[in-house]
Design a protein around this motif. Sequence first.
Motif, PDB file in Angstrom:
ATOM      1  N   CYS A   1       0.849  -1.200   0.000  1.00  0.00           N
ATOM      2  CA  CYS A   1       0.000   0.000   0.000  1.00  0.00           C
ATOM      3  C   CYS A   1       0.879   1.242   0.000  1.00  0.00           C
ATOM      4  O   CYS A   1       2.112   1.161   0.089  1.00  0.00           O
ATOM      5  CB  CYS A   1      -0.940  -0.005   1.203  1.00  0.00           C
ATOM      6  N   ARG A   2       0.236   2.380  -0.107  1.00  0.00           N
ATOM      7  CA  ARG A   2       0.952   3.653  -0.179  1.00  0.00           C
ATOM      8  C   ARG A   2       0.327   4.648   0.784  1.00  0.00           C
ATOM      9  O   ARG A   2      -0.887   4.702   0.948  1.00  0.00           O
ATOM     10  CB  ARG A   2       0.928   4.216  -1.602  1.00  0.00           C
ATOM     11  N   PHE A   3       1.180   5.444   1.399  1.00  0.00           N
ATOM     12  CA  PHE A   3       0.760   6.508   2.294  1.00  0.00           C
ATOM     13  C   PHE A   3       1.290   7.840   1.754  1.00  0.00           C
ATOM     14  O   PHE A   3       2.385   7.895   1.182  1.00  0.00           O
ATOM     15  CB  PHE A   3       1.312   6.304   3.711  1.00  0.00           C
ATOM     16  N   THR A   4       0.517   8.883   1.968  1.00  0.00           N
ATOM     17  CA  THR A   4       1.026  10.235   1.752  1.00  0.00           C
ATOM     18  C   THR A   4       1.581  10.761   3.075  1.00  0.00           C
ATOM     19  O   THR A   4       1.321  10.209   4.146  1.00  0.00           O
ATOM     20  CB  THR A   4      -0.079  11.162   1.243  1.00  0.00           C
TER      21      THR A   4
ATOM     22  N   LEU B   1       0.344   9.908   7.031  1.00  0.00           N
ATOM     23  CA  LEU B   1       1.227   9.485   8.121  1.00  0.00           C
ATOM     24  C   LEU B   1       1.194  10.469   9.282  1.00  0.00           C
ATOM     25  O   LEU B   1       1.242  10.062  10.452  1.00  0.00           O
ATOM     26  CB  LEU B   1       2.660   9.334   7.598  1.00  0.00           C
ATOM     27  N   ASN B   2       1.104  11.744   8.991  1.00  0.00           N
ATOM     28  CA  ASN B   2       1.016  12.734  10.070  1.00  0.00           C
ATOM     29  C   ASN B   2      -0.249  12.557  10.892  1.00  0.00           C
ATOM     30  O   ASN B   2      -0.241  12.764  12.108  1.00  0.00           O
ATOM     31  CB  ASN B   2       1.077  14.152   9.486  1.00  0.00           C
TER      32      ASN B   2
ATOM     33  N   SER C   1      10.300  13.908  -0.856  1.00  0.00           N
ATOM     34  CA  SER C   1      10.283  13.198  -2.133  1.00  0.00           C
ATOM     35  C   SER C   1       9.505  11.901  -2.076  1.00  0.00           C
ATOM     36  O   SER C   1       9.129  11.360  -3.119  1.00  0.00           O
ATOM     37  CB  SER C   1      11.722  12.900  -2.572  1.00  0.00           C
ATOM     38  N   GLY C   2       9.273  11.394  -0.900  1.00  0.00           N
ATOM     39  CA  GLY C   2       8.553  10.139  -0.802  1.00  0.00           C
ATOM     40  C   GLY C   2       9.468   8.956  -1.033  1.00  0.00           C
ATOM     41  O   GLY C   2      10.685   9.089  -1.247  1.00  0.00           O
TER      42      GLY C   2
ATOM     43  N   ILE D   1       4.619   7.160  -0.112  1.00  0.00           N
ATOM     44  CA  ILE D   1       5.589   6.318   0.584  1.00  0.00           C
ATOM     45  C   ILE D   1       5.044   4.902   0.600  1.00  0.00           C
ATOM     46  O   ILE D   1       3.927   4.659   1.078  1.00  0.00           O
ATOM     47  CB  ILE D   1       5.825   6.830   2.024  1.00  0.00           C
ATOM     48  N   ASP D   2       5.807   3.955   0.071  1.00  0.00           N
ATOM     49  CA  ASP D   2       5.374   2.560   0.027  1.00  0.00           C
ATOM     50  C   ASP D   2       5.454   1.936   1.412  1.00  0.00           C
ATOM     51  O   ASP D   2       6.385   2.210   2.194  1.00  0.00           O
ATOM     52  CB  ASP D   2       6.244   1.766  -0.937  1.00  0.00           C
TER      53      ASP D   2
END
Length: 738
Positions: free
Chosen positions: A271-274, A278-279, A302-303, A331-332
């Motif tokens: 999955c991916r998070f921005t 995450l914040n 940059s991720g 971010i993976d």
Amino acid sequence: MASLGLLQYRSAADLRAVDEQEAQRLQDEQERRRALLESSLGSHIHRCWEEAKMAKQEVERRLLDCLRRRKGEYSPEKLAAIQQEGGSAIFMMQTTTKCRAASSWIRDILMPANERPWGLEPTPIASVPPEFLRPVFRQFIQQAAMQAEQTGQPLDPQAVMKAAEDHVRHAAQEMAEEAAERHQELIEDQLSEGNWDNALADFIEDFATYPNAIIRGHNLRNVSALAWMQGWKPVKTKEIRPDWYRVSPFDLYPSPDAVSIDDGAYIIERCRFTRGQLNRLIGAPGYNEEAIRNVLQEHGQSGLRNWLWTDGERAELEGRGHEWLTKGQTIDALIYCGGAQGISLLQWGVNPDDIEDPLAEYEVEATLIGRHVIRVKINRDPLERRPYHTASFQPVPGSFWGQGIPELMADVQDVCNATARSLVNNLAISSGPQVEVYEERLDATEDPTNMYPWKVWRTKDSAVTGNNPAVRFFQPTSNAAELLTVYEQFERRADDATNIPRYAYGNERVGGAGQTASGLSMLMESANKGIKDAIRHIDRGVIRRVIEALWLHNMQYSDDNSIKGDVSVVPRGSSAMLIREQTHQMRAEFLAMTANPIDMGIIGQEGRRDLLAAVAEKLDLPGLIPSEGKMRENLASQQEQGQMMQKLEQMIKQAEAQEKMAKAAKSEAEVAETQADAQRTQTLTPLEARKLLAEILNMVKPDERTGLEGPGQTGRNPGWQAPAGYSPAPQRGLQRPS
């Protein structure tokens, strides 16, 4: 630290230093445990990830092939071969048509407008906690004792106990039915607020395209909601709600030994998070704040993207071709769901209070980003089921991955594509004449490629160059009819391969039995068997699991005891699809058939109301049929009105009877008076009769007297003669005879 013999004492500064040392030791211990957790658990997840990724390579090729066929594109290798051969590269979109027809067909069944494709029903023998049944048992025993005391009959203990058990069993069943009805409403509300419809719609598209389709949930999320305060003022609040979302088959990696979701060693979701997501997880229960901050600090703005070999082509096919050209802002992460022994969990740094038996196997869920584990929790499901649900259009026994529609008709699609390419190439070649030019006979100034009507060709003498004609025309043979026949034959084979016939999505080219209404109905019934079987896979693999998990969560954590009961989940998608229209038609026929006094006496007004409500619901007429309570009120009002009308009719009849009696009495009086007058007239003397006649004539105007036109005239009746002693009086008409 100082000492006085056997006594020792410490100053306040020494005590503070000791406290600081102890706090630092505890902090170092926590840091060591956290580092141990990240190094041990992180390395384990990475090892499982590499293993699952290696085992899925062949499946990823199948997934890409299914997506290409759904999009109507060739693989790069095949497209290069076609272009090298030359000619048309047309791709016939039969797979797209079948997938679109299947998804719309399934969506119409599993997402009806006014129905639920699932239900909760009490088990045949519902079990209820004893604290709820004891009051019912005591009340029944007390009523039996009071009844025996009133009647003076002795109690039979065995009979009373048997009757009490039957009563309690019946009461438990009624409680379970009421709880099931309330729980259905709660689950429907949770599904509507948890993005279930969108997740199911995306799942159905994957179900019609890929070997497997996956939904994850329920996930408890802290979401924003509106609360209405006094004066209807909206206030933003936070609520914990269950949530569902679709997982792409590209992003799910089961263990190599997995056959289903729950039986494998682990399941890993990519999955991916921005950064914003995450914040928002900082401070959330179960998440490691320090690990999240380390992730945000290491990856900056940059991720982090770990590109796989399938990502580039997948992004192109999914319409995100520009994504792999950029660094990306996401971010993976890897979500690991799998088993772990208690000793390993203690070594990984899990709270010892959560580990009852170090040798037992626990189901855990961990989230890894880079080398940081931001979350670890033990699966609290009583049956240790993982929060993933999958189904396949055509399951393969003994394999996690099934077969999708593009794979079932892959051979048919390839033959149709080859036939269509040959057809287009043949039509292009045979569309006009071909020209053979003998260049040695042409004049040097002639250009053989320059051709136009009425052109004059300049040639050389045939004695020098030979007898061959300078220009020769011939027409290539057209094989269009034969190629079209082949194409149509294989197009029909696609119906058999997928169990999705053309007439199911409105294609009018139906021959044979499909040309009649009854024949088409029989064909549709046969076709429904295939799609019904596919929907049964969704019922078992997704609908039942999702509703059972949500029901079990509510049973464990809800404070509302009125929704709790011994029920079972009943998926209704596959069973309802074939009988929905037939049931509606049969209800309408039954409604017309029972419209007679005999049947109304059997089913009653309540039964008639239920039947009308069922028919009105299918016709999308909500609120037309009143509820049972409203119907009773209407019946009571109608009865009151009927009683008032009866009283009014009785009063009217009584008044009419009295009026008739009065008229009859008056008629009798008039008849009696007439008879008396007749009798008196018959008894008059001739003189009295003449006097009476004179009085009558004297009261009548001259122009109204029968047979008279004026004083002294005999009138219109010449045969009339005045009686003896009669003499007309001037100006007054007749005078009384003297």
